[in-house]
Design a protein around this motif. Structure first.
Motif, PDB file in Angstrom:
ATOM      1  N   ALA A 100      20.166  15.392  26.191  1.00  0.00           N
ATOM      2  CA  ALA A 100      19.253  16.433  25.719  1.00  0.00           C
ATOM      3  C   ALA A 100      19.107  16.256  24.218  1.00  0.00           C
ATOM      4  CB  ALA A 100      19.799  17.818  26.038  1.00  0.00           C
ATOM      5  N   HIS A 101      17.881  16.094  23.753  1.00  0.00           N
ATOM      6  CA  HIS A 101      17.579  15.972  22.324  1.00  0.00           C
ATOM      7  C   HIS A 101      17.125  17.350  21.844  1.00  0.00           C
ATOM      8  CE1 HIS A 101      17.800  11.639  22.873  1.00  0.00           C
ATOM      9  NE2 HIS A 101      17.022  11.805  23.934  1.00  0.00           N
ATOM     10  N   ILE A 102      17.949  17.975  21.015  1.00  0.00           N
ATOM     11  CA  ILE A 102      17.695  19.343  20.564  1.00  0.00           C
ATOM     12  C   ILE A 102      17.274  19.308  19.094  1.00  0.00           C
ATOM     13  CG2 ILE A 102      18.630  21.672  20.336  1.00  0.00           C
ATOM     14  CD1 ILE A 102      18.645  20.474  23.234  1.00  0.00           C
ATOM     15  N   THR A 103      16.116  19.878  18.817  1.00  0.00           N
ATOM     16  CA  THR A 103      15.664  20.012  17.433  1.00  0.00           C
ATOM     17  C   THR A 103      16.042  21.406  16.966  1.00  0.00           C
ATOM     18  OG1 THR A 103      13.824  18.499  17.829  1.00  0.00           O
ATOM     19  CG2 THR A 103      13.678  19.908  15.878  1.00  0.00           C
ATOM     20  N   TRP A 104      16.826  21.443  15.890  1.00  0.00           N
ATOM     21  CA  TRP A 104      17.312  22.703  15.314  1.00  0.00           C
ATOM     22  C   TRP A 104      16.541  23.000  14.045  1.00  0.00           C
ATOM     23  CZ3 TRP A 104      20.739  25.375  18.123  1.00  0.00           C
ATOM     24  CH2 TRP A 104      21.558  24.683  19.027  1.00  0.00           C
ATOM     25  N   LYS A 105      16.464  24.288  13.710  1.00  0.00           N
ATOM     26  CA  LYS A 105      15.851  24.708  12.450  1.00  0.00           C
ATOM     27  C   LYS A 105      16.761  25.738  11.797  1.00  0.00           C
ATOM     28  CE  LYS A 105      11.537  26.301  10.445  1.00  0.00           C
ATOM     29  NZ  LYS A 105      10.145  26.671  10.715  1.00  0.00           N
ATOM     30  N   SER A 106      17.068  25.509  10.522  1.00  0.00           N
ATOM     31  CA  SER A 106      17.893  26.475   9.793  1.00  0.00           C
ATOM     32  C   SER A 106      16.999  27.557   9.208  1.00  0.00           C
ATOM     33  CB  SER A 106      18.657  25.773   8.663  1.00  0.00           C
ATOM     34  OG  SER A 106      17.767  25.421   7.619  1.00  0.00           O
ATOM     35  N   ASP A 107      17.603  28.656   8.776  1.00  0.00           N
ATOM     36  CA  ASP A 107      16.827  29.729   8.155  1.00  0.00           C
ATOM     37  C   ASP A 107      16.188  29.274   6.853  1.00  0.00           C
ATOM     38  OD1 ASP A 107      17.281  31.569  10.153  1.00  0.00           O
ATOM     39  OD2 ASP A 107      19.082  32.362   9.214  1.00  0.00           O
ATOM     40  N   ALA A 108      16.764  28.258   6.233  1.00  0.00           N
ATOM     41  CA  ALA A 108      16.203  27.732   4.982  1.00  0.00           C
ATOM     42  C   ALA A 108      15.051  26.770   5.240  1.00  0.00           C
ATOM     43  CB  ALA A 108      17.298  27.038   4.175  1.00  0.00           C
TER      44      ALA A 108
END
Length: 133
Positions: A100-108
């Motif tokens: 599974a390739h998961i793209t994450w995004k931080s609050d910044a």
């Protein structure tokens, strides 16, 4: 340029750039003197990120306990249970290689992709709005 936001108490908060590298937040309720705070660009982004997190929490029903799901079950909007808030921005599952390739995004606003075994257990603070379960 000034940005104004109506406050719940009937006042107005205003955000302006007052000098190179200085962002001012002022808030006035009724006839009271305005409350003023000044931030550098990095601090203003941190404040904005904190406001986004708080708004998300106010809109989302909070879980009494974090949940754990397999990586293949992650959905856009899921929030990881970690010191720094990380939200799933995208999921691509490649069953042929059990990944599974998961793209994450931080609050910044930082975005990155990590690969996990499809059955890897990921602990979530809360499920995204479109997530089942």
């Amino acid at each position: 340029m000034a940005y104004a936001v109506a406050e719940l108490g009937g006042g107005t908060a205003e955000v302006t750039v007052v000098a190179e590298g200085v962002v001012r937040l002022s808030s006035r309720v009724g006839g009271a003197e305005p409350s003023v705070a000044e931030f550098g660009p990095a601090q203003a982004r941190e404040l904005a990120a904190a406001l986004v997190r708080a708004a998300d929490e106010a809109e989302s029903p909070m879980l009494s306990e974090p949940v754990s799901v397999q990586a293949r079950e992650l959905r856009r909007g899921d929030v990881r249970d970690a010191d720094q808030s990380m939200t799933v921005d995208g999921v691509k599952v490649d069953e042929a290689i059990s990944t599974a390739h998961i793209t994450w995004k931080s609050d910044a606003g930082r975005i990155w992709t990590q690969s996990y075994a499809v059955d890897a257990v990921i602990r979530l603070r809360r499920r995204g709005p479109g997530a089942a379960g």
